[in-house]
Design a protein around this motif. Sequence first.
Motif, PDB file in Angstrom:
ATOM      1  N   ASN A  42       0.803  -1.427   0.099  1.00  0.00           N
ATOM      2  CA  ASN A  42      -0.038  -0.153  -0.006  1.00  0.00           C
ATOM      3  C   ASN A  42       0.916   1.105  -0.030  1.00  0.00           C
ATOM      4  O   ASN A  42       0.505   2.253  -0.657  1.00  0.00           O
ATOM      5  CB  ASN A  42      -0.958  -0.067   1.160  1.00  0.00           C
ATOM      6  CG  ASN A  42      -2.124  -1.086   1.081  1.00  0.00           C
ATOM      7  OD1 ASN A  42      -2.370  -1.207   0.008  1.00  0.00           O
ATOM      8  ND2 ASN A  42      -2.780  -1.186   2.000  1.00  0.00           N
ATOM      9  N   VAL A  56       2.425  -3.039  -6.896  1.00  0.00           N
ATOM     10  CA  VAL A  56       1.656  -4.503  -7.379  1.00  0.00           C
ATOM     11  C   VAL A  56       2.584  -5.584  -7.242  1.00  0.00           C
ATOM     12  O   VAL A  56       2.143  -6.913  -6.933  1.00  0.00           O
ATOM     13  CB  VAL A  56       1.278  -4.304  -8.974  1.00  0.00           C
ATOM     14  CG1 VAL A  56       0.230  -3.465  -9.013  1.00  0.00           C
ATOM     15  CG2 VAL A  56       2.116  -3.884  -9.732  1.00  0.00           C
ATOM     16  N   ARG A  88       2.340  -6.731  -3.716  1.00  0.00           N
ATOM     17  CA  ARG A  88       0.932  -7.031  -3.501  1.00  0.00           C
ATOM     18  C   ARG A  88       0.859  -8.558  -3.885  1.00  0.00           C
ATOM     19  O   ARG A  88      -0.131  -9.284  -3.044  1.00  0.00           O
ATOM     20  CB  ARG A  88       0.044  -6.052  -4.474  1.00  0.00           C
ATOM     21  CG  ARG A  88      -1.470  -6.245  -3.903  1.00  0.00           C
ATOM     22  CD  ARG A  88      -2.304  -5.159  -4.512  1.00  0.00           C
ATOM     23  NE  ARG A  88      -3.601  -5.717  -4.622  1.00  0.00           N
ATOM     24  CZ  ARG A  88      -4.253  -5.952  -5.523  1.00  0.00           C
ATOM     25  NH1 ARG A  88      -3.695  -6.343  -6.341  1.00  0.00           N
ATOM     26  NH2 ARG A  88      -5.566  -6.455  -5.344  1.00  0.00           N
ATOM     27  N   LYS A  92      -0.701 -11.151  -1.269  1.00  0.00           N
ATOM     28  CA  LYS A  92      -1.694 -12.171  -1.547  1.00  0.00           C
ATOM     29  C   LYS A  92      -1.486 -13.381  -1.011  1.00  0.00           C
ATOM     30  O   LYS A  92      -2.353 -14.354  -0.662  1.00  0.00           O
ATOM     31  CB  LYS A  92      -2.301 -11.965  -3.077  1.00  0.00           C
ATOM     32  CG  LYS A  92      -2.967 -10.792  -3.350  1.00  0.00           C
ATOM     33  CD  LYS A  92      -3.892 -11.133  -4.541  1.00  0.00           C
ATOM     34  CE  LYS A  92      -3.523  -9.755  -5.442  1.00  0.00           C
ATOM     35  NZ  LYS A  92      -3.979 -10.470  -6.862  1.00  0.00           N
ATOM     36  N   PHE A 122      -3.382   4.502  -5.853  1.00  0.00           N
ATOM     37  CA  PHE A 122      -4.073   4.106  -4.337  1.00  0.00           C
ATOM     38  C   PHE A 122      -5.378   5.238  -4.462  1.00  0.00           C
ATOM     39  O   PHE A 122      -6.490   4.936  -4.092  1.00  0.00           O
ATOM     40  CB  PHE A 122      -3.229   4.456  -3.122  1.00  0.00           C
ATOM     41  CG  PHE A 122      -3.711   4.373  -2.028  1.00  0.00           C
ATOM     42  CD1 PHE A 122      -3.514   2.794  -1.475  1.00  0.00           C
ATOM     43  CD2 PHE A 122      -4.155   4.982  -0.998  1.00  0.00           C
ATOM     44  CE1 PHE A 122      -3.852   2.507  -0.387  1.00  0.00           C
ATOM     45  CE2 PHE A 122      -4.753   4.570   0.246  1.00  0.00           C
ATOM     46  CZ  PHE A 122      -4.357   3.245   0.630  1.00  0.00           C
ATOM     47  N   ILE A 134      -3.488  -0.168 -12.825  1.00  0.00           N
ATOM     48  CA  ILE A 134      -3.008  -0.730 -11.350  1.00  0.00           C
ATOM     49  C   ILE A 134      -4.266  -0.792 -10.568  1.00  0.00           C
ATOM     50  O   ILE A 134      -4.927  -1.570  -9.774  1.00  0.00           O
ATOM     51  CB  ILE A 134      -1.935  -0.145 -10.550  1.00  0.00           C
ATOM     52  CG1 ILE A 134      -0.576  -0.493 -11.487  1.00  0.00           C
ATOM     53  CG2 ILE A 134      -1.909  -0.682  -9.245  1.00  0.00           C
ATOM     54  CD1 ILE A 134       0.684  -0.051 -10.734  1.00  0.00           C
ATOM     55  N   LEU A 142      -6.748  -3.418  -8.634  1.00  0.00           N
ATOM     56  CA  LEU A 142      -7.012  -3.506  -7.234  1.00  0.00           C
ATOM     57  C   LEU A 142      -8.447  -3.474  -7.001  1.00  0.00           C
ATOM     58  O   LEU A 142      -8.883  -4.337  -6.216  1.00  0.00           O
ATOM     59  CB  LEU A 142      -6.451  -2.115  -6.405  1.00  0.00           C
ATOM     60  CG  LEU A 142      -4.918  -1.857  -6.647  1.00  0.00           C
ATOM     61  CD1 LEU A 142      -4.769  -0.341  -5.834  1.00  0.00           C
ATOM     62  CD2 LEU A 142      -4.366  -2.855  -5.818  1.00  0.00           C
TER      63      LEU A 142
END
Lengths: 210, 334
Positions: free
Chosen positions: A71, A86, A89, A93, B87, B118, B122
């Motif tokens: 994040n 990513v 991320r 996951k 984000f 991206i 998400l």
Amino acid sequence: MDSVTAVAAREWISRFAEVIDQRAAELTELDRQAGDGDYGTNLRSALRRTRTNLAAGTEESAQAAFTAIANAFLHTGGTSGPLFGVWFREFAKAAHTELTATVLADAAQSAVDIVRRLGKAEVGHKTMVDAMVPAATALRASAEAGADAPAALAAAAAAAHAGADGTADQLALRGRASYVGEHARGVVDPGARTVALFFDAARPDVLVGA
Amino acid sequence: MPVRQLRNDPDEFVAEALRGLQGAHPELVHCQPDPAYVLRAQPARRAKVALVSGGGSGHEPLHTGFVGAGMLDAAVPGAVFASPTAFQIAAAIRASDRGHGVLLIVKNYTGDVLNFSIAAELVADEGIEVGTVLVDDDLATEPAAEGGPGRRGTAAVVAVEKICGAAAERGATLAELVALGRRVVDSARTMALALAACTQPGQDRPSFDLPADEVEFGVGIHGEHGVGRRPFALARELVPQLAEPVVRALGLASGASVLAIVNGLGATHALELSVVHQELSDYLNGLGVEVARSLVGPYVTALDMRGCSVTLLRADAELIELWDAPVRTPALTW
């Protein structure tokens, strides 16, 4: 220790942030020669946010630790920051289950696949992908040979550094360095070096000590 | 000495401007501070596909000024000339989704394309259906070969937001809006020129210097150099130079009908833009091309750049009807 525990994941990521702090000037210098020179600053700001996220998190899990760093990077501008976002991320996951060498190999593979797809970069383009691909390959080979997580991560670090070293000879086809062409010849891609430093930060004493 | 601007701390420039936008139009928009995005003050009356766009700041009124009934549901501003973060975009998508999917309208720049892609990943994991229209209308960056970043997205994005916005209000599905948006992009091309470059906040000089007797031809909207310099001349000589490549690229022939956008790049007076529009109409009429609708004003700006862009959109009855549909946003209302 066969897998990466919650505490170890947190230690790994904190250690990565420390290493980047120590080497920010060197990474910025690489970017100054091959890009626009803001790489180290952007990276440190993402890692400051990572520390804030880690401190604010109440949940102690490997998944929470990787989500904190993912994040933080998704919150940064530019192109390399969100791509690291990513990439991390996918590890987040995967971390809903125990982070064994096999799980890490799977995560590294899906992580590099998404970076290649979104960043439209392949091996040889002088980007972070040049370290991510050999790291994923080394994790897979280690997992298949029955190595535990620390040994697989050490192999990934060595492969990622070799991949990063190789970017020095390349002419950039993607990313910032593609705008400066021949000027970036001889310069290691700072994104690729960062990937290698990430796997370095998982060195056995960090994992075992945790 | 930095160039003088009416602002406070440069780091707070965008945030303070967002508070100002909301203060001026409280009935139309609501600005979220962190992560920053702009929503309609009142959600659409009927559940519909949401439209989200965004990009670097410095192009106002694009995109934040186009949030409201008949156009965008949310806009996501980055720092000046820098993409918003993934984000931020994901937060705006979540806030505007009404369960019918979200259309992302993205100008073709590496950072915007990446961060919107991206963000789409998400929210897709959270079950939100997303479709994307990539806007790449700028003829000056027509790629000579495969593999480059392709044409930039410039003023045609206003037409995409307006036309898709109208169709969404009428209940078009996400797939229909993606197809419609792509049709608008395929039917539109833009060419721009600058009389003077823009100056970024905190900088002491414009991004390039121009001799008094030259104009920069084929500029984009970030103060970057154009594709070449041409002699400064009267409007009646300069405007056909902008229009001619656009007419050629779209294959416009006698009998064609267009929507024309004469866009000020930030520091161009309305009198000048009216003259440009008049010269454009004369030129097109001379070719037998009808100007069915026009939009004239500073809509997609490059800070304080002096100059203009000309966008032509090949029009048909459906596109004109959607263009004419009611809209109520801070920057566009009819």
